[in-house]
Each structure stands twice: as C-alpha cells, then as structure tokens.
Write an enzyme that holds these catalytic residues in place. Structure first.
Site, PDB file in Angstrom:
ATOM      1  N   ASP A  40       9.326   2.841   0.389  1.00 61.17           N
ATOM      2  CA  ASP A  40       8.210   3.489   1.064  1.00 61.17           C
ATOM      3  C   ASP A  40       8.308   3.145   2.548  1.00 61.17           C
ATOM      4  O   ASP A  40       7.898   2.062   2.980  1.00 61.17           O
ATOM      5  CB  ASP A  40       6.874   3.031   0.464  1.00 61.17           C
ATOM      6  CG  ASP A  40       5.694   3.755   1.108  1.00 61.17           C
ATOM      7  OD1 ASP A  40       5.914   4.514   2.082  1.00 61.17           O
ATOM      8  OD2 ASP A  40       4.561   3.561   0.632  1.00 61.17           O
ATOM      9  N   TYR A  99       0.852  -1.191   0.000  1.00 57.04           N
ATOM     10  CA  TYR A  99       0.000   0.000   0.000  1.00 57.04           C
ATOM     11  C   TYR A  99       0.884   1.235   0.000  1.00 57.04           C
ATOM     12  O   TYR A  99       1.820   1.339   0.802  1.00 57.04           O
ATOM     13  CB  TYR A  99      -0.914   0.020   1.236  1.00 57.04           C
ATOM     14  CG  TYR A  99      -1.825   1.227   1.282  1.00 57.04           C
ATOM     15  CD1 TYR A  99      -2.847   1.381   0.336  1.00 57.04           C
ATOM     16  CD2 TYR A  99      -1.662   2.217   2.248  1.00 57.04           C
ATOM     17  CE1 TYR A  99      -3.680   2.497   0.373  1.00 57.04           C
ATOM     18  CE2 TYR A  99      -2.495   3.330   2.290  1.00 57.04           C
ATOM     19  CZ  TYR A  99      -3.501   3.465   1.348  1.00 57.04           C
ATOM     20  OH  TYR A  99      -4.326   4.570   1.388  1.00 57.04           O
ATOM     21  N   LYS A 138       3.481   9.263   8.785  1.00 61.20           N
ATOM     22  CA  LYS A 138       3.120   8.776  10.130  1.00 61.20           C
ATOM     23  C   LYS A 138       4.003   9.360  11.241  1.00 61.20           C
ATOM     24  O   LYS A 138       3.730  10.456  11.703  1.00 61.20           O
ATOM     25  CB  LYS A 138       3.062   7.247  10.104  1.00 61.20           C
ATOM     26  CG  LYS A 138       2.005   6.793   9.061  1.00 61.20           C
ATOM     27  CD  LYS A 138       1.559   5.369   9.106  1.00 61.20           C
ATOM     28  CE  LYS A 138       0.330   5.182   8.234  1.00 61.20           C
ATOM     29  NZ  LYS A 138       0.524   4.487   6.976  1.00 61.20           N
TER      30      LYS A 138
HETATM   31  C1  PLP Z   1      -0.055   4.911   5.563  1.00 57.23           C
HETATM   32  C2  PLP Z   1       0.780   4.625   4.383  1.00 57.23           C
HETATM   33  C3  PLP Z   1       0.800   5.453   3.255  1.00 57.23           C
HETATM   34  C4  PLP Z   1      -0.161   6.590   3.079  1.00 57.23           C
HETATM   35  O1  PLP Z   1      -0.019   7.564   4.035  1.00 57.23           O
HETATM   36  P1  PLP Z   1      -1.272   8.562   4.324  1.00 57.23           P
HETATM   37  O2  PLP Z   1      -0.694   9.575   5.248  1.00 57.23           O
HETATM   38  O3  PLP Z   1      -2.337   7.716   4.913  1.00 57.23           O
HETATM   39  O4  PLP Z   1      -1.670   9.144   3.018  1.00 57.23           O
HETATM   40  C5  PLP Z   1       1.713   5.194   2.264  1.00 57.23           C
HETATM   41  N1  PLP Z   1       2.563   4.159   2.355  1.00 57.23           N
HETATM   42  C6  PLP Z   1       2.566   3.321   3.412  1.00 57.23           C
HETATM   43  C7  PLP Z   1       3.554   2.212   3.475  1.00 57.23           C
HETATM   44  C8  PLP Z   1       1.659   3.515   4.442  1.00 57.23           C
HETATM   45  O5  PLP Z   1       1.626   2.660   5.465  1.00 57.23           O
END
Ligand code: PLP
Length: 432
Positions: free
Chosen positions: A240, A145, A268
């Site tokens: 990521d 994701y 985060k």
């Molecule tokens: C949470 C998440 C995102 C997206 O971040 P948001 O602040 O919710 O847009 C992207 N990549 C990873 C791995 C994530 O866990």
C-alpha cells in the site's frame, strides 16, 4: 496570530449540518483540542484560514501536495482541462499517459486501474487478490491504515488511533474475522498466522513505511521476509503505497527497498490534489478485473480527466533530475533541527523519519510498532501542536500522522519551523 473567531463560527454552523462539522474525522482537531482550521486558500507552502492567518503547512493535504499548493504548472493544466470538459464517462488519452508514467516509475505495475480514492484502490486490490488465490483471509498490520473499507478497520491506526477506536461498529463480525492482524516488523507472527490458516490467506497488505501510526520504519529485511514468505505460501503481497508512492522516490518504497510486490496501491500524490488513485500489478492477476475478467470494479468518475491532468503535471515535475535529493535535503534540515530542539528541551521525544515523511513522537524510544507508538504522550503532543499552530506552523493534528515536507517549503520556512519547534518544546517542558 489573529483569534480564529470566524473559523469558530463556521465550524459551529457546520456541526449542525455536516457530521461532526467535517468530512473526514481528523480535521475536527479532537485529539489536540482548539478550534479546527477553516481554510480560505493555499499557495506554495502556505495555508490561509478564513480569519486571515497564515500557516506554514506540513499537512500538505496528507501528502498529496508534494509540489506545494497551487503549483503554476498543475493549476494551468487543470484550468486548460476544465475548459475542455470535466468528465466524459468515456476513455481519454490522458489515462493512458498517466498509466505509462506510473508504470515507468514502478515496473511492477504491469497493468493499472484508476479509481478515485485510496480506499477504493486497497478494497479493489484485496478483491482481486481473493479472486486470484481463491482464498478469503487477508493479513494486515496493527496500526496500518488502508482506507475505510469494512475489512480494514481493526487496529487501523490513523484517524482511528487519533480517536482511540480499536475497530468500527457497523462492520459485521464475519467480515472482520477475515482480517488477521500482526504487529508491524514482526515476521514471526505473520509466519504463525500462515501456519494457523494454511492455504487460506489471499494476501498480506502492508505500508512499506508505516505512516498512519506516525512514521514507523520497516526493520532490516522485514519487507524482504514478507516477500519471501508470501511467495512461499502462495499468497499475494500488496504494497500500500498510497502515501509512500512518489513520496520516498519516483519508484516509491518498492524501489527504495528493492521489493517486487504482486500488487501496488497508489493515491494522494498521483491525483496532484484532485481525487485519483490506482491499483495495479501483475498482469495475470489484474486481468481478472472486468472487463478482461469476472472481478467487478467500476467508477463513474474513475480516470477523471481533471485528475489525470493534475496527476500527469505533478509526475512531470517529480521526474525532473534531482527532485527527490532536493526534497529530502530539506527534510533532513528539518529533522536535524527538530532533533536539536528536542535535545535542548530535555523532553523525551524522538524524530522518526523516512525521506520527506517524519513524526515527532513524544516517547522514550523510537516506535517500531503500534504498541510502541501508542505509548506516546498524546497530551504533550497536543500541547506541542497548539504551540506550533500559534506560531504559524500547521502540523498534522494527531500524534499518529506523518508530517509532510513539500518542494514548496523554502529553507527559510524550514528554519522558521525549527525556531518555532524550539520555542514550543520549551513551552511544553515548562508546564511540567
Ligand atoms: C490515505 C491512505 C489510504 C486511503 O486513501 P483515501 O484516498 O483517503 O481513501 C489508504 N492507504 C494509505 C496507506 C493511506 O495513507
């Protein structure tokens, strides 16, 4: 546990005006049933709902609250900043300070750009990767994701997996076609994609430890092989680290696995519970971003001073010697307690974990990719989730999310959670 009647009333009213009653799908508890939590406040390791129930919180705002809720240093920094103004739409020294702290922890981030969400970070990283390589395709992994930008919504794990959605309507096919999917941990299939699209793949984006199909670990040398392959093919490697950054170690997964990515995305934790995220990496790539270069990307609230202050205070705490050893030790206590509870219950379940991230999969084998993860018994998970909730332990309301341990969880929180897990698994096993 008091009945969540006030929560139910609020959620019912919310459904009339907020889509699905929520502002992010997983909050609606669709995968587990029952009334969603409506939170009144949070403190340390605890979350309190509007009905006055207290929960030990292992969602921790999806990992953002690594220090626990309302940490005194973070709270007072936010209060102090709020009195100085909450947004200027101009530069501050705070952005410089947070960027320096991030770069010190992750030297591969030679240049940094702050944005407001992880979605923005990954979307922008891909844009600059495409501009730099002058190529259009990207590779992502099934169950990975990377936020909700158009190109990322195929086989995207997390909330989509929770709702059983393979890809999203509203994404034009011509956008989706530019995203190539490979199974996680399968380097041969990535090689095949490069063979089939020689000279056309701009970047491979990967969660170095997958945490949005539940926690799935990279196999030995998977990340190294990705690094080598992308270098050989002239494509960029985007790690990521929106979850793993400042979670697995101060230097993120890239320090743990010894990978030097071209670009990194963060989110985060770096906002300390306020909206902040970042992308960054090689100076020659990042200098293509406006105003240094022609790749446009901007944000009214980017580098927001409240979020910067919260991020700086959070990172200061994480920089303390021994922080991650202590955090991981707590997590290990929880992991081994869960494993013992599983063994006692006789259920087929596996604890998959990395540092303070873990998932209890109701599966016969520990998943190594999305196909495996999807074989989990989500009904059993749902029953387990509700048993835990009724015992005052709040887990992520989906089989396909990670559980987050924070520095605010005490040994007695962990022990209470293990005891709740033993009872809950016994109850789940008893229904069969
Ligand atoms: C949470 C998440 C995102 C997206 O971040 P948001 O602040 O919710 O847009 C992207 N990549 C990873 C791995 C994530 O866990």
């Amino acid at each position: 546990m008091k009945p969540r009647s006030h929560s139910r009333t609020i959620f019912q009213q919310a459904q009339e005006i907020l889509v699905g009653g929520v502002n992010s799908p997983v909050r609606a508890f669709k995968a587990v049933g029952g009334d969603p939590l409506v939170v009144e406040r949070a403190q340390g390791s605890r979350l309190y709902d509007v009905d006055g129930n207290e929960y030990i919180d292992f969602v921790c705002s999806w990992g953002a609250m690594i220090l626990g809720h309302a940490h005194p240093a973070v709270t007072s920094a936010i209060q102090d900043q709020a009195a100085r103004g909450t947004s200027y739409g101009m530069s501050t020294e705070l952005e410089l300070e947070l960027a320096r702290r991030i770069q010190k922890a992750m030297p591969a981030m030679e240049m940094v750009r702050f944005v407001s969400s992880g979605t923005e970070a990954t979307m922008s990283a891909v844009r600059v990767a495409r501009a730099f390589t002058r190529r259009n395709f990207i590779v992502k992994f099934d169950g990975g994701y990377h936020g909700h930008a158009d190109g990322f919504l195929s086989q995207a794990g997390s909330g989509l997996a929770t709702l059983g959605i393979a890809s999203s309507p509203g994404v034009p096919e011509c956008f989706a076609e530019l995203t190539l999917n490979a199974p996680y941990n399968d380097i041969a299939s990535v090689e095949r994609l490069f063979d089939a699209h020689r000279g056309e793949i701009a970047a491979v984006i990967v969660e170095p430890v997958a945490a949005n199909m539940g926690v799935v670990l990279p196999e030995e040398s998977f990340l190294c092989n990705l690094r080598e392959l992308t270098r050989k093919e002239g494509a960029l490697l985007i790690l990521d680290e929106v979850i793993t950054g400042f979670r697995l170690a101060l230097g993120g997964a890239q320090s743990v696995y010894g990978i030097h990515p071209d670009l990194t995305t963060l989110g985060k934790i770096i906002g300390g519970g306020l909206p902040a995220a970042a992308y960054g990496g090689r100076a020659d790539v990042m200098s293509l971003v406006a105003p240094s270069g022609p790749v446009y990307q901007a944000g009214t609230l980017s580098g927001n001073p409240l979020a910067m202050r919260a991020g700086i205070e959070t990172l200061k705490q994480l920089e303390a010697p021994g922080f991650y050893e202590q955090l991981n030790k707590k997590a290990e206590r929880l992991i081994s307690g869960f494993r013992m509870a599983v063994a006692e219950s006789g259920l087929a379940a596996q604890v998959s974990a990395a540092g303070s991230l873990l998932t209890l999969f109701f599966a016969k084998v520990t998943p190594s990719d999305y196909e495996d993860a999807k074989r989990s018994d989500t009904q059993e998970f749902g029953a387990f989730f509700l048993e835990m909730l009724n015992r005052g332990v709040f887990l992520p309301p989906s089989q396909f999310e990670a559980l987050f341990v924070s520095a605010a969880h005490s040994d007695s929180d962990i022990d209470r959670t293990i005891e709740a897990c033993r009872e809950s698994l016994k109850a789940v096993a008893g229904r069969k």
